[in-house]
Each structure stands twice: as structure tokens, then as C-alpha cells.
Motif scaffolding. Structure first.
Motif, PDB file in Angstrom:
ATOM      1  N   GLY A   4      29.675  51.575  39.105  1.00 64.04           N
ATOM      2  CA  GLY A   4      28.839  52.194  37.825  1.00 64.04           C
ATOM      3  C   GLY A   4      27.995  51.185  36.961  1.00 64.04           C
ATOM      4  O   GLY A   4      27.648  52.689  36.693  1.00 64.04           O
ATOM      5  N   ARG A   5      27.585  50.128  36.408  1.00 67.57           N
ATOM      6  CA  ARG A   5      27.017  49.774  35.828  1.00 67.57           C
ATOM      7  C   ARG A   5      25.655  49.366  36.770  1.00 67.57           C
ATOM      8  O   ARG A   5      24.922  49.650  36.035  1.00 67.57           O
ATOM      9  N   LEU A   6      26.005  49.719  38.262  1.00 66.18           N
ATOM     10  CA  LEU A   6      24.637  49.519  39.481  1.00 66.18           C
ATOM     11  C   LEU A   6      23.931  50.865  39.155  1.00 66.18           C
ATOM     12  O   LEU A   6      22.934  51.037  40.001  1.00 66.18           O
ATOM     13  N   GLY A   7      24.526  52.023  38.430  1.00 65.88           N
ATOM     14  CA  GLY A   7      23.799  53.457  39.337  1.00 65.88           C
ATOM     15  C   GLY A   7      24.371  53.840  40.676  1.00 65.88           C
ATOM     16  O   GLY A   7      23.914  54.770  40.848  1.00 65.88           O
ATOM     17  N   ALA A   8      25.441  53.303  41.034  1.00 65.64           N
ATOM     18  CA  ALA A   8      25.760  53.318  42.178  1.00 65.64           C
ATOM     19  C   ALA A   8      26.974  55.082  41.933  1.00 65.64           C
ATOM     20  O   ALA A   8      27.515  55.038  41.944  1.00 65.64           O
ATOM     21  N   PRO A   9      27.319  55.428  43.339  1.00 67.54           N
ATOM     22  CA  PRO A   9      27.625  56.760  43.304  1.00 67.54           C
ATOM     23  C   PRO A   9      29.135  56.045  43.646  1.00 67.54           C
ATOM     24  O   PRO A   9      29.666  55.091  43.570  1.00 67.54           O
ATOM     25  N   ARG A  10      29.714  56.920  42.918  1.00 68.84           N
ATOM     26  CA  ARG A  10      31.380  56.491  42.030  1.00 68.84           C
ATOM     27  C   ARG A  10      32.268  57.463  42.692  1.00 68.84           C
ATOM     28  O   ARG A  10      33.761  57.605  42.034  1.00 68.84           O
ATOM     29  N   SER A  11      32.000  58.778  43.064  1.00 72.37           N
ATOM     30  CA  SER A  11      32.543  59.604  44.171  1.00 72.37           C
ATOM     31  C   SER A  11      32.206  60.142  45.472  1.00 72.37           C
ATOM     32  O   SER A  11      31.383  60.298  45.392  1.00 72.37           O
TER      33      SER A  11
END
Length: 360
Positions: A301-308
Motif C-alpha cells: 500500500g505504501r509503495l502504491g502497488a495494487p492490493r486487490s
């Protein structure tokens, strides 16, 4: 792994050259060292300019450039590359790029026995493994064969400077997944545990710096170092639920490789946590965190990556099919793999819920 020392470890043959500028300066030397005279350079459309620069550096030793690598190595793409290698009378292959390019080089090596040199430009780690993958009729098959293990790997941090930040992040977390599964693999060992923990620590420390300063050569080098360690762990151990689930999601539903690994990792680790406490503790130490699955989820989340998985295009209607295909495969995993368990992992990953929801 228990406290008692009881393990087997098999080192893999191979050579690594790691330095800035090595793609152009060292690759020709590695080709010559292997006695090759007509190598085929393979790559994808992204990064083709870099591959052509490598081809130019090879001079007369380059028989041609094949720039048709695709994600998950479709069988028809592999067939075309093998035909190109044979038509050109190639005596070796140089794969330049990310996991797709190296995967295509492995397909050529598998079918022809030609020696492979890998020049990775991402953090996929594929270059350090004897694992190959092919996708046919919507199903991704994987296997292990020492023929596909690159004879030489040329790591050049400068090649990763042009890797977009979002792909740098997901490629890096993909590499972390290799180390995480190696920690609880049935064939892990003390050496693998050391490499895995250090690899996770290196990448988790480097990726935020890559996001803030993507042009830093030192940071890129640290991330590539971590990817080398994590890929080495994958190459020496057996894959479990995480990788098998990602293979299904990629091969059957066409989800992007690195992004899928990034989303699934916290949930697969949470599912296995109760059965692999020492592995979870090692990941937590590497992340300097109390709860490893949550820390991985928060890092993404902090790195701006997808999480779903929903963000990647997987529909809710696909979950049952993905769970069935994953459960129907036989593979080692510290916690028994059940249909209900895999479906819980998929549902949480589809929603992007906190990973604690699938802990057992």
C-alpha cells in the motif's frame, strides 16, 4: 524447518557477473567464455532497444534478435522462437529483459538444449531458477529441468533504471514472494533461510527508495542484489500455495504476473502462518515488523502497488474456478490446501481485505 539440523542442499551450476554497465561490457565475454559463435538474442517489445544494444555489443556472435516474448510464455510464442533459433543455426541464446524474456529463453533451451545466458532488467528472479513455464489452452504448466538454468547471469543495475516505478515495485514484491515460500518449503535449509531473510530485507529496504528516487544507481543495485538472492531461493526449493495460485490466476485468467504475486503474497502467507511459525518470524525480522502478512500488505500500500485481485480484472464469478483449479493440483504446502481455504484466500485477495481474515 525445525531446530534440529536435517536437510539436503544441492547447489546449482552457474556464474553471476554483477556490475554497472555489465550488459554491454560483460555479455560478449560470457558468450565467448562458453565458446558460442551464433547466439539468438530474445526479448519482448518493451526493452527491445536495450536488447538490440546488447546484440550490437555481441557483434558477429549475434545471429539475430527475436523480440516476441510475451507474459506467461504462450506455447505458440515458444514454438515460433524455437523455429527462429533453428532457422538461424543458433548455438546459444541470450535473453534480455524481464521474466517473459527469460521465460522464452528457457523455452528455447528446454526444446533445443542450447545454452542460455540471462541479462535481467527486472527483479523477477527467473534467471536463477531451473523452473520453466508454458501456457497452452488457458492452462499454465511449469516444470524443472537443469537445461533451462542459465549458464551465466549478467546483472547490470543500469538496466533497471528505465524500469517504471510501478513495475519496479511489483517486480520486487514478486521476488520477495520467492524468498517467503522458500522459508517454509519442505526442502529448505539453513543456507536458504539466510539468503531468503537477507533477500527480503534488501528488497523491502530498497523499494521505498526506488519509489522516491528511481534514478539512484545505488538503490537499484541494492534491489537487484535482493532479487538475485530471492531468485536463488526459488531455484533451490519447492513452490507452494502462493506460486501455484498465481500460476492459475495468470495462466487461466491472464492476470499480470508481478502484480498478481504482489496482491496474493500477504494472503498466502497468512494462510500458512500457523503451520510455518519460524518462516513467518524470519519474514517479520526482515521487515522489522511484528506481523509479517500485515507488514507485506501495508508495504504494498505504501509503495502504491495494487492490493486487490479486483483491481487486476478478476471477477467474483472467477473465484470458484480459480479455487478448484488450484486445489486440484498436487504440491507441497505447510498447511493442507482445501477448497474452502483457497476460496477464503481468493475472496480476501479479491476484496483487498486485511490478510488476518484468512489466518488459521
Amino acid at each position: 524447518m525445525t531446530n534440529a539440523l536435517d536437510f539436503s542442499y544441492e547447489s546449482r551450476p552457474g556464474r553471476v557477473v554483477f556490475r554497472a554497465g555489465a550488459a554491454l561490457s560483460a555479455t560478449p565475454d560470457e558468450v565467448e567464455r562458453l565458446g558460442l559463435r551464433r547466439v539468438l538474442v530474445v526479448c519482448g517489445t518493451r526493452g527491445a532497444d536495450t536488447a538490440r544494444a546488447v546484440a550490437d555489443a555481441l557483434g558477429p556472435a549475434c545471429a539475430g534478435v527475436h523480440d516476441r516474448a510475451l507474459m506467461h510464455v504462450p506455447a505458440e510464442v515458444a514454438d515460433a522462437a524455437v523455429q527462429a533459433a533453428r532457422a538461424l543455426g543458433a548455438d546459444g541464446c541470450v535473453a534480455v529483459g524481464g521474466g517473459s524474456s527469460i521465460g522464452l529463453g528457457k523455452a528455447i533451451a528446454l526444446r533445443t538444449g542450447l545454452p542460455l545466458i540471462a541479462v535481467p532488467s527486472t527483479y523477477s528472479g527467473s534467471e536463477m531458477t531451473p523452473v520453466w513455464g508454458l501456457t497452452e489452452n488457458g492452462v499454465k504448466r511449469t516444470g524443472r529441468d537443469v537445461k533451462v538454468l542459465p549458464r551465466s547471469v549478467v546483472y547490470d543495475p543500469e538496466l533497471t533504471l528505465s524500469l517504471p516505478v510501478p513495475l519496479s515495485v511489483t517486480s520486487g514484491v514478486n521476488a520477495i514472494a520467492h524468498a517467503v515460500e522458500a522459508l517454509y518449503a519442505p526442502d529448505t535449509s539453513p543456507l536458504i533461510a539466510l539468503m531468503a531473510e537477507e533477500g527480503v530485507r534488501a528488497l523491502a529496504g530498497a523499494l521505498p527508495a526506488v519509489v522516491s528516487d528511481p534514478a539512484s544507481r545505488a538503490t537499484r543495485g541494492r534491489a537487484l542484489y535482493g532479487a538475485w538472492l530471492c531468485g536463488s531461493c526459488l531455484g533451490a526449493t519447492t513452490m507452494g500455495l502462493h506460486h501455484k495460485l498465481c500460476h492459475v490466476l495468470g495462466g487461466t485468467f491472464g492476470l499480470p504476473h508481478a502484480e498478481t504475486h504482489t496482491v496474493v503474497l500477504p494472503y498466502a502467507l497468512a494462510y500458512n502462518a500457523s503451520a510455518a511459525p519460524e518462516a513467518v518470524a524470519a519474514v517479520a525480522r526482515a521487515l522489522d515488523a511484528a506481523d509479517a502478512p500485515t507488514a507485506l500488505w501495508e508495504l504494498a500500500g505504501r509503495l502504491g502497488a495494487p492490493r486487490s485481485l479486483a483491481e487486476l480484472g478478476l471477477t467474483e464469478a472467477d473465484l470458484a474456478t480459480a479455487a478448484e483449479q488450484t486445489t486440484n493440483q498436487a504440491y507441497a504446502n505447510p498447511r493442507p490446501v482445501t477448497s474452502d481455504g483457497v476460496l477464503a484466500v481468493l475472496r480476501a485477495a479479491h476484496e483487498g481485505a486485511p490478510p488476518a481474515t484468512v489466518a488459521g
